[in-house]
Design an enzyme around this catalytic site. Structure first.
Site, PDB file in Angstrom:
ATOM      1  N   GLU A   4       0.848  -1.186   0.000  1.00 19.09           N
ATOM      2  CA  GLU A   4       0.000   0.000   0.000  1.00 19.09           C
ATOM      3  C   GLU A   4       0.889   1.244   0.000  1.00 19.09           C
ATOM      4  O   GLU A   4       1.954   1.256   0.595  1.00 19.09           O
ATOM      5  CB  GLU A   4      -0.881  -0.001   1.253  1.00 19.09           C
ATOM      6  CG  GLU A   4      -1.811   1.198   1.353  1.00 19.09           C
ATOM      7  CD  GLU A   4      -2.612   1.242   2.637  1.00 19.09           C
ATOM      8  OE1 GLU A   4      -3.699   1.831   2.631  1.00 19.09           O
ATOM      9  OE2 GLU A   4      -2.157   0.679   3.654  1.00 19.09           O
TER      10      GLU A   4
ATOM     11  N   LYS B 111      -9.628   1.340  -2.317  1.00 17.78           N
ATOM     12  CA  LYS B 111      -9.806   0.859  -0.949  1.00 17.78           C
ATOM     13  C   LYS B 111     -11.203   1.204  -0.431  1.00 17.78           C
ATOM     14  O   LYS B 111     -11.615   2.360  -0.445  1.00 17.78           O
ATOM     15  CB  LYS B 111      -8.733   1.489  -0.063  1.00 17.78           C
ATOM     16  CG  LYS B 111      -8.723   1.010   1.377  1.00 17.78           C
ATOM     17  CD  LYS B 111      -7.556   1.673   2.109  1.00 17.78           C
ATOM     18  CE  LYS B 111      -7.443   1.226   3.542  1.00 17.78           C
ATOM     19  NZ  LYS B 111      -6.286   1.857   4.215  1.00 17.78           N
TER      20      LYS B 111
ATOM     21  N   CYS C 178      -5.112  -3.154   2.911  1.00 18.74           N
ATOM     22  CA  CYS C 178      -4.848  -2.834   4.311  1.00 18.74           C
ATOM     23  C   CYS C 178      -6.066  -3.040   5.227  1.00 18.74           C
ATOM     24  O   CYS C 178      -6.410  -4.155   5.560  1.00 18.74           O
ATOM     25  CB  CYS C 178      -4.278  -1.429   4.423  1.00 18.74           C
ATOM     26  SG  CYS C 178      -3.384  -1.118   5.979  1.00 18.74           S
TER      27      CYS C 178
END
Length: 276
Positions: free
Chosen positions: A40, A114, A155
């Site tokens: 990330e 995300k 994440c």
């Protein structure tokens, strides 16, 4: 198939981070990998949002994406950029945190924004508010790659198993979970959650991570992992930056799912009724 992971300590200069990625692509190819996974925020990691905005671009003009596409074509290597912070993508001015899959000709084949944003206050005093600057994604992504059918996440998505159940139900064989995990949450939950996602989906998990102390002062946990569908850790890169390698054998998925057919046994869960 052999894959490579880049564990890096991204700084505040996209050009320097692009150079790290390009060097990693060369090392990955020299080591026999057909696909490279990066963390990330590969392009820039900077908690100073005013400073970072001056360095961020949209996808069409991002120098790290451009460097990754060139490196993929030069090395004949697929690259999954874990994510890049991008500006100019939305009318409301918010940033996006977007991952990319690039094929061995340098073409962008898939992307993913995300979905779950990290808004937390940790006991250590660390406070994070991703939603103050970023917009969440609203879609999921699967892509066929030489390593297998890849499902994309980033994440904090790790903590929401419904996402990975949806990806595995749609055919994912490998779950990509690039991250920049904090040290406190990494020590407490990183290995446990990643192994759980592998076990409950019967998928490989590939989690390339940021590590060490960054230019902006933050510290990330490292421990890039590759985990097989049984939950066995095939690679743990510890806390040093560099390249790691692992072998992906898709036959392992059928073996594990035959032993415990969790995908076949899933049922739709009704909303609970509170007993009186």
């Amino acid at each position: 198939m052999r894959i490579a992971l880049l564990q890096m300590t991204s700084g505040i200069d996209p050009a320097a981070n692009a150079a790290t990625l390009s060097a990693a692509a060369r090392e990955a190819r020299a080591g026999g990998a057909r696909m490279l996974f990066t963390p990330e925020m590969t392009g820039l990691l900077d908690r100073d949002r005013e400073r970072s905005r001056g360095r961020l671009r949209d996808a069409a003009h991002d120098p790290v994406l451009r460097a990754a596409r060139a490196a993929a074509a030069e090395q004949g290597l697929w690259i999954h950029i874990g994510s890049l912070a991008l500006s100019g993508e939305r009318a409301d001015g918010r940033l996006v945190n977007r991952g990319f899959v690039i094929d061995d000709r340098g073409m962008v084949r898939a992307s993913y924004d995300k979905m779950h944003l990290f808004d937390v206050d940790l006991p250590t005093g660390e406070s994070w508010r991703e939603s103050a600057a970023y917009a969440p994604g609203d879609g999921t992504t699967l892509i066929d790659t030489p390593a297998g059918v890849l499902g994309l996440a980033i994440c904090y998505d790790l903590r929401f198993p419904a996402l990975f159940q949806a990806l595995s139900a749609a055919g994912a064989e490998i779950l990509a979970l690039p991250a920049a995990f904090t040290v406190p949450t990494g020590r407490a939950h990183w290995h446990t959650l990643l192994r759980a996602r592998a076990i409950e989906t019967g998928c490989f998990v590939v989690a390339a991570a940021q590590t060490g102390i960054h230019e902006d002062g933050r510290e990330t946990y490292g421990h890039s992992l590759v985990i097989d569908p049984w939950g066995e850790v095939l690679l743990d890169m510890g806390d040093a930056p560099g390249i790691g390698f692992a072998e992906i054998d898709l036959a392992r998925i059928a073996d594990v799912r035959a032993r415990i057919p969790v995908l076949a046994h899933r049922r739709e869960i009704p909303a609970p009724e509170r007993a009186k």
